[in-house]
Design a protein around this motif. Structure first.
Motif, PDB file in Angstrom:
ATOM      1  N   GLY A  34       0.814  -1.220   0.000  1.00  0.00           N
ATOM      2  CA  GLY A  34       0.000   0.000   0.000  1.00  0.00           C
ATOM      3  C   GLY A  34       0.845   1.266   0.000  1.00  0.00           C
ATOM      4  N   ASN A  35       2.157   1.130   0.049  1.00  0.00           N
ATOM      5  CA  ASN A  35       3.032   2.303  -0.002  1.00  0.00           C
ATOM      6  C   ASN A  35       3.323   2.644  -1.450  1.00  0.00           C
ATOM      7  N   LYS A  36       3.487   3.912  -1.697  1.00  0.00           N
ATOM      8  CA  LYS A  36       3.894   4.287  -3.040  1.00  0.00           C
ATOM      9  C   LYS A  36       5.059   5.255  -2.927  1.00  0.00           C
ATOM     10  N   GLY A  37       5.964   5.200  -3.871  1.00  0.00           N
ATOM     11  CA  GLY A  37       7.158   6.028  -3.828  1.00  0.00           C
ATOM     12  C   GLY A  37       6.893   7.423  -4.341  1.00  0.00           C
ATOM     13  N   GLY A  38       7.916   8.258  -4.265  1.00  0.00           N
ATOM     14  CA  GLY A  38       7.826   9.615  -4.782  1.00  0.00           C
ATOM     15  C   GLY A  38       7.462  10.620  -3.710  1.00  0.00           C
ATOM     16  N   TRP A  39       7.366  11.846  -4.125  1.00  0.00           N
ATOM     17  CA  TRP A  39       7.041  12.933  -3.217  1.00  0.00           C
ATOM     18  C   TRP A  39       5.576  12.888  -2.844  1.00  0.00           C
ATOM     19  N   ARG A  40       5.304  13.339  -1.619  1.00  0.00           N
ATOM     20  CA  ARG A  40       3.908  13.472  -1.231  1.00  0.00           C
ATOM     21  C   ARG A  40       3.321  14.672  -1.947  1.00  0.00           C
ATOM     22  N   PRO A  41       2.041  14.628  -2.265  1.00  0.00           N
ATOM     23  CA  PRO A  41       1.456  15.707  -3.065  1.00  0.00           C
ATOM     24  C   PRO A  41       1.390  17.026  -2.289  1.00  0.00           C
ATOM     25  N   ALA A  42       1.297  18.108  -3.025  1.00  0.00           N
ATOM     26  CA  ALA A  42       1.144  19.433  -2.436  1.00  0.00           C
ATOM     27  C   ALA A  42      -0.328  19.663  -2.091  1.00  0.00           C
ATOM     28  N   VAL A  43      -0.592  20.740  -1.371  1.00  0.00           N
ATOM     29  CA  VAL A  43      -1.978  21.080  -1.020  1.00  0.00           C
ATOM     30  C   VAL A  43      -2.687  21.519  -2.298  1.00  0.00           C
ATOM     31  N   ARG A  66      -1.904  15.477   8.220  1.00  0.00           N
ATOM     32  CA  ARG A  66      -2.572  14.161   8.271  1.00  0.00           C
ATOM     33  C   ARG A  66      -3.950  14.226   7.630  1.00  0.00           C
ATOM     34  N   ASP A  67      -4.701  15.271   7.939  1.00  0.00           N
ATOM     35  CA  ASP A  67      -6.059  15.395   7.416  1.00  0.00           C
ATOM     36  C   ASP A  67      -6.087  15.518   5.890  1.00  0.00           C
ATOM     37  N   HIS A  68      -5.148  16.259   5.326  1.00  0.00           N
ATOM     38  CA  HIS A  68      -5.148  16.505   3.885  1.00  0.00           C
ATOM     39  C   HIS A  68      -4.207  15.570   3.137  1.00  0.00           C
ATOM     40  N   GLN A  69      -3.570  14.651   3.861  1.00  0.00           N
ATOM     41  CA  GLN A  69      -2.669  13.644   3.297  1.00  0.00           C
ATOM     42  C   GLN A  69      -1.566  14.269   2.448  1.00  0.00           C
ATOM     43  N   VAL A  70      -0.934  15.276   3.026  1.00  0.00           N
ATOM     44  CA  VAL A  70       0.220  15.929   2.405  1.00  0.00           C
ATOM     45  C   VAL A  70       1.319  16.028   3.460  1.00  0.00           C
ATOM     46  N   SER A  71       2.493  16.475   3.053  1.00  0.00           N
ATOM     47  CA  SER A  71       3.597  16.607   4.004  1.00  0.00           C
ATOM     48  C   SER A  71       3.431  17.875   4.844  1.00  0.00           C
ATOM     49  N   ARG A  72       4.132  17.895   5.976  1.00  0.00           N
ATOM     50  CA  ARG A  72       4.109  19.092   6.817  1.00  0.00           C
ATOM     51  C   ARG A  72       4.727  20.278   6.083  1.00  0.00           C
ATOM     52  N   GLY A  73       5.728  19.999   5.255  1.00  0.00           N
ATOM     53  CA  GLY A  73       6.334  21.063   4.463  1.00  0.00           C
ATOM     54  C   GLY A  73       5.346  21.701   3.504  1.00  0.00           C
ATOM     55  N   ALA A  74       4.446  20.887   2.941  1.00  0.00           N
ATOM     56  CA  ALA A  74       3.430  21.428   2.030  1.00  0.00           C
ATOM     57  C   ALA A  74       2.480  22.353   2.790  1.00  0.00           C
ATOM     58  N   ILE A  75       2.138  21.968   4.023  1.00  0.00           N
ATOM     59  CA  ILE A  75       1.267  22.831   4.849  1.00  0.00           C
ATOM     60  C   ILE A  75       1.995  24.123   5.187  1.00  0.00           C
ATOM     61  N   ARG A  76       3.279  24.023   5.560  1.00  0.00           N
ATOM     62  CA  ARG A  76       4.057  25.232   5.883  1.00  0.00           C
ATOM     63  C   ARG A  76       4.125  26.172   4.677  1.00  0.00           C
ATOM     64  N   THR A  77       4.247  25.618   3.490  1.00  0.00           N
ATOM     65  CA  THR A  77       4.275  26.441   2.285  1.00  0.00           C
ATOM     66  C   THR A  77       2.941  27.156   2.092  1.00  0.00           C
ATOM     67  N   ALA A  78       1.848  26.459   2.375  1.00  0.00           N
ATOM     68  CA  ALA A  78       0.518  27.055   2.187  1.00  0.00           C
ATOM     69  C   ALA A  78       0.237  28.166   3.187  1.00  0.00           C
ATOM     70  N   VAL A  79       0.825  28.076   4.388  1.00  0.00           N
ATOM     71  CA  VAL A  79       0.558  29.077   5.431  1.00  0.00           C
ATOM     72  C   VAL A  79       1.818  29.880   5.767  1.00  0.00           C
ATOM     73  N   ALA A  80       2.744  29.988   4.829  1.00  0.00           N
ATOM     74  CA  ALA A  80       4.050  30.599   5.104  1.00  0.00           C
ATOM     75  C   ALA A  80       3.936  32.010   5.660  1.00  0.00           C
ATOM     76  N   ASP A  81       3.059  32.833   5.103  1.00  0.00           N
ATOM     77  CA  ASP A  81       2.965  34.209   5.572  1.00  0.00           C
ATOM     78  C   ASP A  81       2.218  34.339   6.896  1.00  0.00           C
ATOM     79  N   LEU A  82       1.646  33.258   7.396  1.00  0.00           N
ATOM     80  CA  LEU A  82       0.948  33.289   8.685  1.00  0.00           C
ATOM     81  C   LEU A  82       1.828  32.800   9.830  1.00  0.00           C
ATOM     82  N   LEU A  83       2.993  32.234   9.506  1.00  0.00           N
ATOM     83  CA  LEU A  83       3.880  31.700  10.537  1.00  0.00           C
ATOM     84  C   LEU A  83       4.491  32.838  11.346  1.00  0.00           C
ATOM     85  N   PRO A  84       4.790  32.599  12.641  1.00  0.00           N
ATOM     86  CA  PRO A  84       5.297  33.673  13.496  1.00  0.00           C
ATOM     87  C   PRO A  84       6.650  34.221  13.056  1.00  0.00           C
TER      88      PRO A  84
END
Length: 195
Positions: A34-43, A66-84
């Motif tokens: 059930g695993n697949k290779g490659g990068w996890r998708p972006a948001v 976890r909820d959107h099945q993407v990497s934490r880095g993808a989430i950080r990219t989506a909310v980059a301007d909201l980070l402290p």
């Protein structure tokens, strides 16, 4: 000689083929699990607004990933301007001043602690680190350049206001200002300074 080269090529390409075969076997086993290779998708573009709203409501980056099945880095990219740690760079804004570390003699640090200082100057002195140097010590102070300039100005005014403590320095200072009175000694070979 040609035989040696051909045997080397044979072994090299056989090794490469074996490596390729083992890699594909591993990928097939991982896919079966059930695993697949490659990068996890972006948001996805349509869900970026939802991710940003959930982050502003207090959801953690890991939970959103976890909820959107993407990497934490993808989430950080989506909310980059909201980070402290995000700072907007304006065109006319001056660059932030970085702290500079300078060493000052311990006696200067002791003198400055007894004077009336501004809060930034006092904080810089209190956070300074004492470094032993022979019989004395050096105070290593980290502050922005403006604070160092203020401390230097306070020291220079104090140096002009207080007389030197060593007798030879007093004599030299009084000779420069012309305030010394020299009277002959009883043997007239030496002169003595009177205050």
């Amino acid at each position: 000689m040609p035989r040696l080269v051909s045997s080397w090529r044979t072994r090299f390409f056989a090794g490469r083929e074996l490596q390729r075969e083992l890699t594909y076997d591993g990928l097939r086993v991982a896919e079966a699990k059930g695993n697949k290779g490659g990068w996890r998708p972006a948001v996805p573009v349509g869900k970026t607004a939802d991710v940003r709203a959930a982050y502003l409501e207090g959801r953690s980056i890991a939970a959103l990933a976890r909820d959107h099945q993407v990497s934490r880095g993808a989430i950080r990219t989506a909310v980059a301007d909201l980070l402290p740690e995000y700072t907007a760079i304006e065109e006319d804004a001056p660059a932030p001043e970085l702290p500079v570390t300078l060493d000052m003699p311990g006696q200067v640090g002791d003198y400055l602690r007894t004077t009336d200082l501004e809060p930034a100057e006092r904080a810089a002195l209190d956070q300074g680190v004492a470094v032993r140097r022979g019989q004395g010590y050096t105070l290593r102070v980290s502050a922005v350049l403006a604070v160092h300039r203020q401390l230097l100005a306070r020291c220079s005014t104090a140096a002009r206001a207080s007389p030197p403590s060593r007798p030879s320095a007093r004599l030299a200072a009084s000779m420069r200002t012309g305030s010394a009175r020299l009277l002959p000694d009883h043997d007239r070979s030496q002169h003595q300074l009177l205050y």
